[in-house]
Motif scaffolding. Structure first.
Motif, PDB file in Angstrom:
ATOM      1  N   VAL A 130       0.824  -1.207   0.000  1.00 25.96           N
ATOM      2  CA  VAL A 130       0.000   0.000   0.000  1.00 25.96           C
ATOM      3  C   VAL A 130       0.857   1.256   0.000  1.00 25.96           C
ATOM      4  O   VAL A 130       1.947   1.274   0.570  1.00 25.96           O
ATOM      5  N   ALA A 131       0.339   2.273  -0.654  1.00 17.27           N
ATOM      6  CA  ALA A 131       0.894   3.619  -0.514  1.00 17.27           C
ATOM      7  C   ALA A 131       0.232   4.190   0.731  1.00 17.27           C
ATOM      8  O   ALA A 131      -0.968   4.014   0.943  1.00 17.27           O
ATOM      9  N   VAL A 132       1.012   4.854   1.562  1.00 19.89           N
ATOM     10  CA  VAL A 132       0.498   5.324   2.855  1.00 19.89           C
ATOM     11  C   VAL A 132       0.845   6.787   3.067  1.00 19.89           C
ATOM     12  O   VAL A 132       1.969   7.219   2.807  1.00 19.89           O
ATOM     13  N   LEU A 133      -0.139   7.539   3.558  1.00 14.49           N
ATOM     14  CA  LEU A 133       0.097   8.904   4.040  1.00 14.49           C
ATOM     15  C   LEU A 133      -0.368   8.935   5.486  1.00 14.49           C
ATOM     16  O   LEU A 133      -1.526   8.642   5.780  1.00 14.49           O
ATOM     17  N   ARG A 134       0.555   9.257   6.391  1.00 12.88           N
ATOM     18  CA  ARG A 134       0.249   9.342   7.830  1.00 12.88           C
ATOM     19  C   ARG A 134      -0.074  10.786   8.176  1.00 12.88           C
ATOM     20  O   ARG A 134       0.590  11.701   7.703  1.00 12.88           O
ATOM     21  N   TYR A 135      -1.105  10.962   8.998  1.00 10.59           N
ATOM     22  CA  TYR A 135      -1.462  12.305   9.456  1.00 10.59           C
ATOM     23  C   TYR A 135      -1.991  12.237  10.880  1.00 10.59           C
ATOM     24  O   TYR A 135      -2.389  11.188  11.359  1.00 10.59           O
ATOM     25  N   ARG A 136      -1.982  13.361  11.548  1.00  9.77           N
ATOM     26  CA  ARG A 136      -2.453  13.467  12.939  1.00  9.77           C
ATOM     27  C   ARG A 136      -3.773  14.215  12.977  1.00  9.77           C
ATOM     28  O   ARG A 136      -4.075  15.010  12.103  1.00  9.77           O
ATOM     29  N   GLY A 137      -4.546  13.940  14.022  1.00 13.18           N
ATOM     30  CA  GLY A 137      -5.758  14.720  14.233  1.00 13.18           C
ATOM     31  C   GLY A 137      -6.986  13.862  14.420  1.00 13.18           C
ATOM     32  O   GLY A 137      -6.920  12.639  14.532  1.00 13.18           O
ATOM     33  N   GLY A 138      -8.106  14.543  14.473  1.00  9.48           N
ATOM     34  CA  GLY A 138      -9.397  13.901  14.719  1.00  9.48           C
ATOM     35  C   GLY A 138      -9.828  12.985  13.592  1.00  9.48           C
ATOM     36  O   GLY A 138      -9.142  12.841  12.580  1.00  9.48           O
ATOM     37  N   TRP A 139     -10.998  12.390  13.782  1.00  7.25           N
ATOM     38  CA  TRP A 139     -11.490  11.373  12.872  1.00  7.25           C
ATOM     39  C   TRP A 139     -12.566  11.896  11.927  1.00  7.25           C
ATOM     40  O   TRP A 139     -13.475  11.170  11.563  1.00  7.25           O
ATOM     41  N   SER A 140     -12.464  13.130  11.487  1.00 12.21           N
ATOM     42  CA  SER A 140     -13.475  13.629  10.565  1.00 12.21           C
ATOM     43  C   SER A 140     -13.228  13.071   9.165  1.00 12.21           C
ATOM     44  O   SER A 140     -12.079  12.866   8.756  1.00 12.21           O
ATOM     45  N   VAL A 141     -14.316  12.828   8.454  1.00 13.84           N
ATOM     46  CA  VAL A 141     -14.219  12.356   7.078  1.00 13.84           C
ATOM     47  C   VAL A 141     -13.489  13.393   6.233  1.00 13.84           C
ATOM     48  O   VAL A 141     -12.720  13.043   5.332  1.00 13.84           O
ATOM     49  N   LYS A 142     -13.682  14.668   6.551  1.00 12.92           N
ATOM     50  CA  LYS A 142     -13.016  15.733   5.789  1.00 12.92           C
ATOM     51  C   LYS A 142     -11.491  15.618   5.887  1.00 12.92           C
ATOM     52  O   LYS A 142     -10.788  15.750   4.891  1.00 12.92           O
ATOM     53  N   LYS A 143     -10.963  15.354   7.095  1.00 12.75           N
ATOM     54  CA  LYS A 143      -9.510  15.175   7.258  1.00 12.75           C
ATOM     55  C   LYS A 143      -9.033  13.978   6.437  1.00 12.75           C
ATOM     56  O   LYS A 143      -8.001  14.024   5.780  1.00 12.75           O
ATOM     57  N   PHE A 144      -9.799  12.889   6.496  1.00 15.59           N
ATOM     58  CA  PHE A 144      -9.455  11.709   5.705  1.00 15.59           C
ATOM     59  C   PHE A 144      -9.451  12.045   4.216  1.00 15.59           C
ATOM     60  O   PHE A 144      -8.516  11.701   3.491  1.00 15.59           O
ATOM     61  N   GLU A 145     -10.506  12.708   3.743  1.00 14.31           N
ATOM     62  CA  GLU A 145     -10.621  13.054   2.324  1.00 14.31           C
ATOM     63  C   GLU A 145      -9.456  13.936   1.871  1.00 14.31           C
ATOM     64  O   GLU A 145      -8.907  13.730   0.792  1.00 14.31           O
ATOM     65  N   ASN A 146      -9.075  14.910   2.684  1.00 14.89           N
ATOM     66  CA  ASN A 146      -7.948  15.783   2.337  1.00 14.89           C
ATOM     67  C   ASN A 146      -6.648  14.994   2.234  1.00 14.89           C
ATOM     68  O   ASN A 146      -5.858  15.192   1.314  1.00 14.89           O
TER      69      ASN A 146
END
Length: 186
Positions: free
Chosen positions: A120-136
């Motif tokens: 898999v290609a992976v991008l790690r990010y921090r923060g809450g579980w909003s769909v918007k954060k995931f989509e970005n």
């Protein structure tokens, strides 16, 4: 409130002791949060999300808390993974502990045990579980993949969450994973 804050922080820190699947970094870019990973073969407990966002977690939690043929409690691992189509979760999976080579069969017919490895290609990010954060994050990873020719996408994005729901949202570790394979045309 100080005691509550301390409890939340301890819960967040202790979450790092939860077993995570092992992988090898096959490729990385200058941005350290983006890489291609080859995960070793693991067994996953898997269910669909047809009854809403919490249905998958409840079903899988039932399995690891003893809802299986041996009534065996199974250790929680991270991440909890959801395959996303658009902004909707299609399914959810728990990685089973590596030491559990012969997991008990689930009592719930909505759970499947599947084994396999993945790249898999992976991008790690921090923060809450909003769909918007995931989509970005997903869009950022898709842009990175579209700007190279070595890897091609072969599956739907996966939203991987590593922390307890009781952890402080700002400190949560999340990832977007997109199944890929080597592009033999490059």
């Amino acid at each position: 409130t100080t005691v509550l804050t301390l409890c939340v922080l301890i819960t967040s820190w202790s979450a790092t002791a939860i077993e995570e699947p092992e992988y090898t970094v096959v490729h990385s870019w200058d941005d350290e949060s983006i890489e291609i990973r080859d995960y070793e073969s693991r067994i996953l407990a898997f269910t669909d999300m047809s009854e809403g966002s919490n249905s998958g977690f409840r079903v899988l939690a039932g399995y690891i808390f003893g809802g299986n043929e041996r009534q065996q409690e199974i250790a929680m691992t991270a991440p909890v993974a959801q395959t996303m189509v658009g902004s909707q979760a299609q399914d959810m999976a728990f990685f089973l502990p590596k030491a559990l080579a012969n997991p008990p069969q689930p009592k719930n017919k909505d759970i499947s045990l599947i084994a396999g490895e993945m790249i898999v290609a992976v991008l790690r990010y921090r923060g809450g579980w909003s769909v918007k954060k995931f989509e970005n994050a997903k869009l950022e990873l898709q842009r990175k993949l579209s700007n190279q020719k070595e890897w091609r996408v072969v599956g739907d994005p996966i939203w991987a969450r590593y922390n307890s729901p009781f952890s402080v949202p700002a400190f949560r570790t999340n990832e977007v994973m997109i199944p890929v394979e080597k592009n033999h045309e490059s």
